[in-house]
Design an enzyme around this catalytic site. Structure first.
Site, PDB file in Angstrom:
ATOM      1  N   ASN A 124      46.588  33.158  44.906  1.00  0.00           N
ATOM      2  CA  ASN A 124      47.476  33.408  45.869  1.00  0.00           C
ATOM      3  C   ASN A 124      46.771  32.977  47.357  1.00  0.00           C
ATOM      4  O   ASN A 124      45.652  33.096  47.428  1.00  0.00           O
ATOM      5  CB  ASN A 124      47.758  34.754  46.293  1.00  0.00           C
ATOM      6  CG  ASN A 124      48.765  34.943  47.590  1.00  0.00           C
ATOM      7  OD1 ASN A 124      49.723  34.671  47.495  1.00  0.00           O
ATOM      8  ND2 ASN A 124      48.371  35.596  48.415  1.00  0.00           N
ATOM      9  N   TYR A 130      46.633  35.923  56.633  1.00  0.00           N
ATOM     10  CA  TYR A 130      46.530  37.178  57.171  1.00  0.00           C
ATOM     11  C   TYR A 130      45.602  37.318  58.409  1.00  0.00           C
ATOM     12  O   TYR A 130      44.506  36.623  58.149  1.00  0.00           O
ATOM     13  CB  TYR A 130      45.942  38.251  56.052  1.00  0.00           C
ATOM     14  CG  TYR A 130      46.604  37.945  54.908  1.00  0.00           C
ATOM     15  CD1 TYR A 130      48.091  38.226  54.441  1.00  0.00           C
ATOM     16  CD2 TYR A 130      45.967  37.407  53.638  1.00  0.00           C
ATOM     17  CE1 TYR A 130      48.654  37.808  53.491  1.00  0.00           C
ATOM     18  CE2 TYR A 130      46.417  37.289  52.314  1.00  0.00           C
ATOM     19  CZ  TYR A 130      48.008  37.505  52.427  1.00  0.00           C
ATOM     20  OH  TYR A 130      48.648  37.368  50.986  1.00  0.00           O
ATOM     21  N   ARG A 131      45.920  37.911  59.406  1.00  0.00           N
ATOM     22  CA  ARG A 131      44.963  38.101  60.645  1.00  0.00           C
ATOM     23  C   ARG A 131      43.569  38.908  60.154  1.00  0.00           C
ATOM     24  O   ARG A 131      43.744  39.809  59.154  1.00  0.00           O
ATOM     25  CB  ARG A 131      45.611  38.566  61.734  1.00  0.00           C
ATOM     26  CG  ARG A 131      45.711  40.109  61.505  1.00  0.00           C
ATOM     27  CD  ARG A 131      46.694  40.612  62.826  1.00  0.00           C
ATOM     28  NE  ARG A 131      46.559  41.993  62.856  1.00  0.00           N
ATOM     29  CZ  ARG A 131      47.806  42.703  62.917  1.00  0.00           C
ATOM     30  NH1 ARG A 131      48.833  41.963  63.265  1.00  0.00           N
ATOM     31  NH2 ARG A 131      47.661  43.980  63.118  1.00  0.00           N
ATOM     32  N   TRP A 178      46.762  42.563  55.508  1.00  0.00           N
ATOM     33  CA  TRP A 178      47.824  42.072  54.621  1.00  0.00           C
ATOM     34  C   TRP A 178      48.931  43.251  54.357  1.00  0.00           C
ATOM     35  O   TRP A 178      48.568  44.399  54.131  1.00  0.00           O
ATOM     36  CB  TRP A 178      47.225  41.672  53.427  1.00  0.00           C
ATOM     37  CG  TRP A 178      46.499  42.489  52.556  1.00  0.00           C
ATOM     38  CD1 TRP A 178      46.414  43.544  52.356  1.00  0.00           C
ATOM     39  CD2 TRP A 178      45.296  41.896  51.731  1.00  0.00           C
ATOM     40  NE1 TRP A 178      45.151  44.133  51.744  1.00  0.00           N
ATOM     41  CE2 TRP A 178      44.656  42.597  51.040  1.00  0.00           C
ATOM     42  CE3 TRP A 178      44.966  40.360  51.673  1.00  0.00           C
ATOM     43  CZ2 TRP A 178      43.514  42.715  50.264  1.00  0.00           C
ATOM     44  CZ3 TRP A 178      43.773  40.324  50.707  1.00  0.00           C
ATOM     45  CH2 TRP A 178      43.215  41.313  50.157  1.00  0.00           C
ATOM     46  N   GLY A 200      51.259  38.794  48.632  1.00  0.00           N
ATOM     47  CA  GLY A 200      50.452  38.455  47.437  1.00  0.00           C
ATOM     48  C   GLY A 200      49.050  39.011  47.468  1.00  0.00           C
ATOM     49  O   GLY A 200      48.647  39.673  46.415  1.00  0.00           O
ATOM     50  N   GLU A 236      50.250  27.943  46.116  1.00  0.00           N
ATOM     51  CA  GLU A 236      50.204  27.419  47.438  1.00  0.00           C
ATOM     52  C   GLU A 236      49.632  26.114  47.727  1.00  0.00           C
ATOM     53  O   GLU A 236      49.811  25.027  48.108  1.00  0.00           O
ATOM     54  CB  GLU A 236      49.727  28.291  48.622  1.00  0.00           C
ATOM     55  CG  GLU A 236      50.733  29.744  48.937  1.00  0.00           C
ATOM     56  CD  GLU A 236      50.691  30.753  47.913  1.00  0.00           C
ATOM     57  OE1 GLU A 236      51.422  31.844  48.000  1.00  0.00           O
ATOM     58  OE2 GLU A 236      49.778  30.509  46.907  1.00  0.00           O
ATOM     59  N   ASP A 251      51.486  41.066  68.601  1.00  0.00           N
ATOM     60  CA  ASP A 251      51.984  40.472  67.651  1.00  0.00           C
ATOM     61  C   ASP A 251      53.328  39.620  68.007  1.00  0.00           C
ATOM     62  O   ASP A 251      53.591  39.430  68.986  1.00  0.00           O
ATOM     63  CB  ASP A 251      52.619  41.477  66.394  1.00  0.00           C
ATOM     64  CG  ASP A 251      52.061  41.128  65.205  1.00  0.00           C
ATOM     65  OD1 ASP A 251      52.111  39.898  64.795  1.00  0.00           O
ATOM     66  OD2 ASP A 251      51.498  42.103  64.369  1.00  0.00           O
TER      67      ASP A 251
END
Length: 493
Positions: A180, A184-185, A198, A203, A244, A294
């Site tokens: 995967n 993600y930060r 996450w 994933g 991906e 955000d």
């Protein structure tokens, strides 16, 4: 078109007049974010589906980040033109049409049919990632890593610290071995540890939960830069079974080259600018992460997430640190989201062929509002679409779904507002359900769980219990319109 490096993409942006180099010394703490936010909002980014190349301001390359040696690139995706350029096309709709073409391919019957499909199959076969022995991403190796060499941004005054905001994080399912790649930060705690933010539906989080059941460390790599098609692929709402890296290869029409990471059992893009290798120990307590300004335009609250331990940092000899900021829209992520809206429309129609178009308005923060037009065929058809979409992957997070008839232009919010205001009886046409919502939805009574609303703004039929006559919209007849067109200049208006 496939880019061999992020630098190659930057060079193209420069030739097209899409980037500004900034040599004045600027701090990574708040100052770059303030500059980028002003630039991102300087154009017509409120309508990225229309407008010119500068609808989100230019990309910015900061060459003199105070105390850092690595230049920083931001707003690389921040216009309709640059988003298309990042994916190697002149218009994102080219990818939409290609996917639509593939969805309509019929299984070959005769030998001749099979031969005619060979070019299509060859193109898809060439999209697969390929393992190579070495890559530019490992030209420089730091086996005693220090995250402070990176120009990591502190984006907003209330943030819990500096955050790596645009990493493509590579993980592997400990049961199936399936890969995967997610975005993600990562809040930087110190020289060798970060948070791994996450959400439970992602994933990487699923891999983490499975690793907890099997014991042992979860090895990861966070990759920065490289071909921009991969950054987009990491944000795309792909099914778990779709790699991906493979999807990025399909977009760039050439498979990605991968190399083995040096200290973890993970494959990473050979042309990445920076690779942060490390692991998460599922037996280790979670650590407080955030707050973080955000993409909703509000701070996401501090919460507990896994700790990522850095074992090695590798990078090119002259890397570029690719990053972004998020906040109150419109911002750079608007164009990533709009690309997904267009690219995945043909796949949405595979399940719902009655869908004509969809609009995820950027001020609705994508997962908060969806406007869908359909070719209505039977009573309660709009309600079927609402429930169907709520059961479909990341569409489950959509807080409000508005369904209109096929003749309504969902990309024109003034037309949608007019139709919704006229076509609904709130008691009859509004549906409420409960279910999963986005973890960032601060209005939900519980994290990740809340209510959603569907609005049926289609014209109502007698078979739906509407006994009155439904009126026609006011439209001038064509004969009169053509006559006025012919005399318009004479009117002096």
């Amino acid at each position: 078109m496939a880019y061999n490096s992020l630098e190659e993409f930057v060079q193209l942006l420069e030739r097209e007049g899409e980037i500004k180099r900034i040599t004045y010394p600027v701090k990574a703490e708040l100052e770059i974010a303030e500059i980028a936010d002003r630039v991102m909002k300087s154009g017509s980014a409120s309508s990225p589906s229309r407008g010119g190349s500068r609808d989100g301001g230019p990309a910015l390359l900061f060459e003199n980040v105070v105390g850092k040696q690595i230049p920083l690139l931001i707003n690389a995706f921040g216009s309709r033109k640059r988003m298309a350029m990042a994916l190697g096309v002149s218009d994102v709709e080219e990818i939409t049409r290609e996917i639509e073409h593939l969805t309509k391919l019929k299984p070959p019957g005769s030998l001749w049919d099979k031969l005619r499909m060979l070019p299509e199959l060859a193109h898809l076969a060439g999209s697969s990632p390929k393992l190579v022995k070495s890559g530019a991403c490992q030209e420089v190796v730091h086996r005693n890593p220090d995250l402070h060499i990176l120009p990591t941004l502190t984006c907003w005054p209330g943030d819990g610290g500096p955050f790596i905001t645009l990493p493509t994080v590579v993980s592997r399912d400990p049961e199936s071995g399936r890969r995967n790649v997610g975005l993600y930060r990562m809040q930087v705690y110190d020289a060798t540890t970060t948070a791994m933010h996450w959400h439970i539906h992602k994933g990487g989080a699923r891999h983490f939960q499975r690793q907890k059941e099997q014991k042992g460390r979860m090895e990861l790599a966070a990759c920065l830069g490289g071909d921009p098609a991969l950054i987009y692929a990491a944000t795309a709402p792909l099914p778990e079974q779709v790699d991906e890296f493979l999807f990025a290869g399909f977009i760039r029409k050439k498979g990605l080259e991968l190399v083995k990471a040096l200290t973890v059992d993970v494959e990473v893009p050979a042309n990445a600018d920076i690779v942060i290798e490390g692991y998460i120990d599922p037996s280790e307590p979670l650590r407080r992460e955030g707050p973080f300004g955000d993409h909703t335009g509000f701070y996401s609250l501090a919460d507990d997430y896994p700790v990522f331990h850095v074992t090695c940092i590798t990078h090119k000899k002259n890397p570029i640190y690719l990053t972004t900021i998020v906040g109150r829209p419109p911002m750079e992520d608007a164009f990533l989201g709009k690309a997904t809206e267009r690219i995945f429309l043909p796949l949405l129609r595979l399940t719902f062929p009655e869908i004509v178009d969809i609009n995820l308005p950027i001020h609705g923060v994508f997962h908060n509002l969806a406007i869908v037009s359909i070719k209505k065929s039977y009573p309660a058809h709009a309600r079927k679409i609402m429930h169907g979409l709520w059961g479909l992957g990341q569409m489950m997070f959509t807080k409000i779904i508005v369904v209109v008839d096929h003749g309504v232009n969902v990309q024109d919010l003034s037309e949608v507002t007019w139709i919704v205001g006229n076509h609904i009886d709130p008691k009859r046409d509004v549906v409420f359900v409960e279910g999963p919502v986005d973890v960032l939805d601060h209005a939900a009574p519980l994290m990740g769980y809340g209510s959603k609303m569907g609005i049926d703004a289609t014209a109502k039929w007698k078979s739906e219990g509407f006994e009155r006559e439904w009126p026609e919209p006011i439209v001038m007849d064509e004969k009169t319109k053509k006559h006025i067109d012919s005399i318009w200049e004479k009117l002096g208006l």
